[in-house]
Write an enzyme that holds these catalytic residues in place. Structure first.
Site, PDB file in Angstrom:
ATOM      1  N   GLY A  40       0.845  -1.188   0.000  1.00 46.42           N
ATOM      2  CA  GLY A  40       0.000   0.000   0.000  1.00 46.42           C
ATOM      3  C   GLY A  40       0.890   1.252   0.000  1.00 46.42           C
ATOM      4  O   GLY A  40       1.494   1.576  -1.016  1.00 46.42           O
ATOM      5  N   SER A  52       6.639  -4.338  -2.178  1.00 44.24           N
ATOM      6  CA  SER A  52       6.120  -3.039  -2.575  1.00 44.24           C
ATOM      7  C   SER A  52       6.307  -2.068  -1.406  1.00 44.24           C
ATOM      8  O   SER A  52       7.422  -1.921  -0.904  1.00 44.24           O
ATOM      9  CB  SER A  52       4.656  -3.174  -2.997  1.00 44.24           C
ATOM     10  OG  SER A  52       4.198  -2.026  -3.641  1.00 44.24           O
ATOM     11  N   TRP A  53       5.250  -1.387  -0.942  1.00 46.50           N
ATOM     12  CA  TRP A  53       5.390  -0.549   0.248  1.00 46.50           C
ATOM     13  C   TRP A  53       5.905  -1.379   1.424  1.00 46.50           C
ATOM     14  O   TRP A  53       6.640  -0.894   2.277  1.00 46.50           O
ATOM     15  CB  TRP A  53       4.072   0.121   0.610  1.00 46.50           C
ATOM     16  CG  TRP A  53       4.012   0.536   2.052  1.00 46.50           C
ATOM     17  CD1 TRP A  53       3.321  -0.068   3.069  1.00 46.50           C
ATOM     18  CD2 TRP A  53       4.724   1.637   2.653  1.00 46.50           C
ATOM     19  NE1 TRP A  53       3.558   0.572   4.263  1.00 46.50           N
ATOM     20  CE2 TRP A  53       4.406   1.632   4.044  1.00 46.50           C
ATOM     21  CE3 TRP A  53       5.596   2.617   2.168  1.00 46.50           C
ATOM     22  CZ2 TRP A  53       4.923   2.570   4.921  1.00 46.50           C
ATOM     23  CZ3 TRP A  53       6.107   3.555   3.059  1.00 46.50           C
ATOM     24  CH2 TRP A  53       5.777   3.525   4.413  1.00 46.50           C
ATOM     25  N   ASP A  57       7.630  -5.076 -13.884  1.00 45.90           N
ATOM     26  CA  ASP A  57       6.907  -4.403 -12.809  1.00 45.90           C
ATOM     27  C   ASP A  57       6.853  -2.914 -13.133  1.00 45.90           C
ATOM     28  O   ASP A  57       7.890  -2.245 -13.170  1.00 45.90           O
ATOM     29  CB  ASP A  57       7.643  -4.646 -11.482  1.00 45.90           C
ATOM     30  CG  ASP A  57       6.925  -4.080 -10.274  1.00 45.90           C
ATOM     31  OD1 ASP A  57       6.050  -3.221 -10.432  1.00 45.90           O
ATOM     32  OD2 ASP A  57       7.270  -4.510  -9.149  1.00 45.90           O
ATOM     33  N   HIS A 117       4.300  -6.921 -10.991  1.00 50.19           N
ATOM     34  CA  HIS A 117       4.479  -6.454  -9.610  1.00 50.19           C
ATOM     35  C   HIS A 117       3.985  -7.439  -8.558  1.00 50.19           C
ATOM     36  O   HIS A 117       4.499  -7.471  -7.446  1.00 50.19           O
ATOM     37  CB  HIS A 117       3.730  -5.126  -9.452  1.00 50.19           C
ATOM     38  CG  HIS A 117       3.855  -4.506  -8.102  1.00 50.19           C
ATOM     39  ND1 HIS A 117       5.057  -4.059  -7.591  1.00 50.19           N
ATOM     40  CD2 HIS A 117       2.922  -4.253  -7.132  1.00 50.19           C
ATOM     41  CE1 HIS A 117       4.865  -3.549  -6.390  1.00 50.19           C
ATOM     42  NE2 HIS A 117       3.586  -3.669  -6.077  1.00 50.19           N
TER      43      HIS A 117
END
Length: 336
Positions: free
Chosen positions: A64, A131-132, A287, A315
């Site tokens: 996120g 990711s985050w 990605d 991703h």
């Protein structure tokens, strides 16, 4: 399946296919313990533990920010070996209040990770994030290096302005022009020169109808672009009001505030503090949400890290090659 960059000067990246069979997720399991932990006057976060109560601890950091967790997140780890800790970050998933931006920064999330670790009486653990989640995992490790046994990362994101501009202003738009039109739709052309700021005004504004419409458009853009092949089921997730509001509001809040870092290269600058920690990175070649440039820059700064480029992935951690590498990395770190 993947290329391992053994040296930061290895630029050939042959993308050789692995002879090893793809690893699947472990079977579904349920938590044996869970609860809600009040971490501030504002926030209460949901946590759960599954697997082996006496096993080696691993903590899963979701993406996120604002993405929340799902039952499948437990399944990257052998439940016979690992004590698997999963939690929803502030404002996300089952944590309350939903989509709340107050007292919600990188540093408060790092404090929450430590609060959970202490609550569960864990000395140190493997930290897993994509990711985050990779941003948060790296930032937590830099802040508390003595608590981290190893890092398993996917889709490296260091919240640099170049990364944000590529995905939210000009870059990925050239690869997904059809979905980009949907992302542009809620914003008047006069505000297209700074789309994140335009979205932020609406996602934090008082018009609830406009807020929800923008949250869904923002979320749909990421859900549509997160896999090599657009997954319509994943795109439909953006239509869920609670998910979209938490995802879009919290992401935009973090991004316009530059991750609450005091310099654009804060993570890269501080890598020497964690260079001794074993680190495994799985990165999709295609990605577009978190392009391979970031993983490659991290590898150059951190030659000891093990970087694998998956030649046929985007991703998502759910894509075959990335999923297989992540499960394999957790197996590799069993003996730490």
């Amino acid at each position: 399946m993947a290329t391992n960059l053994s040296s930061p000067t290895d630029v050939a990246l042959q993308q050789a296919a692995s002879a090893e069979p793809l690893r699947e997720l472990f079977p579904p399991i349920e938590p044996y313990d869970s609860g809600f932990l009040k971490v501030s006057d504002v926030h209460t976060i949901y946590w759960e533990v599954s697997g082996n109560p006496n096993g080696k601890a691993v903590v899963y950091l979701h993406g996120g920010p604002g993405g929340g967790t799902s039952p499948s997140d437990r399944r990257y780890f052998d439940p016979a070996t690992y004590k698997i800790v999963v939690f929803d970050q502030r404002g996300a998933g089952k944590s309350t209040p939903l989509a709340c931006l107050e007292e919600n920064t990188t540093w408060t999330l790092i404090d929450d990770i430590e609060t959970i670790r202490n609550h569960l009486k864990i000395d140190n653990w493997v930290v897993f994030g994509g990711s985050w989640g990779s941003t948060l995992a790296l930032s937590y490790s830099i802040t508390h290096p003595d608590k981290v046994k190893a890092l398993i990362l996917r889709g490296i994101f260091m919240l640099r302005q170049s990364e944000l501009k590529f995905f939210y202003q000009d870059g990925a738009s050239h690869l997904f022009p059809d979905y980009w039109d949907g992302y542009l739709a809620p914003i008047p052309p006069s505000e297209h020169s700074d789309l994140m700021a335009a979205y932020h005004r609406r996602l934090t504004g008082s018009d609830e109808h406009e807020k929800l419409a923008c949250a869904k458009a923002w979320s749909k853009w990421e859900c549509a672009t997160s896999r090599l092949y657009v997954d319509k089921v994943n795109v439909e997730k953006a239509e869920k009001d609670n998910f979209a509001l938490a995802f879009a509001r919290i992401e935009c809040h973090y991004f316009v505030n530059k991750g609450f870092f005091d310099r654009d290269d804060w993570i890269l600058h501080n890598i020497p503090k964690i260079q001794h920690i074993p680190c495994f990175i799985a990165q999709g070649r295609y990605d577009v949400v978190c392009p391979a440039r970031s993983a490659y820059d991290l590898k150059k700064r951190w030659p000891e890290a093990e970087l694998h480029i998956v030649p046929d992935a985007g991703h998502s951690a759910k894509e075959d090659g990335i999923r297989s590498l992540l499960v394999g990395a957790a197996e590799k770190f069993k003996n730490l």
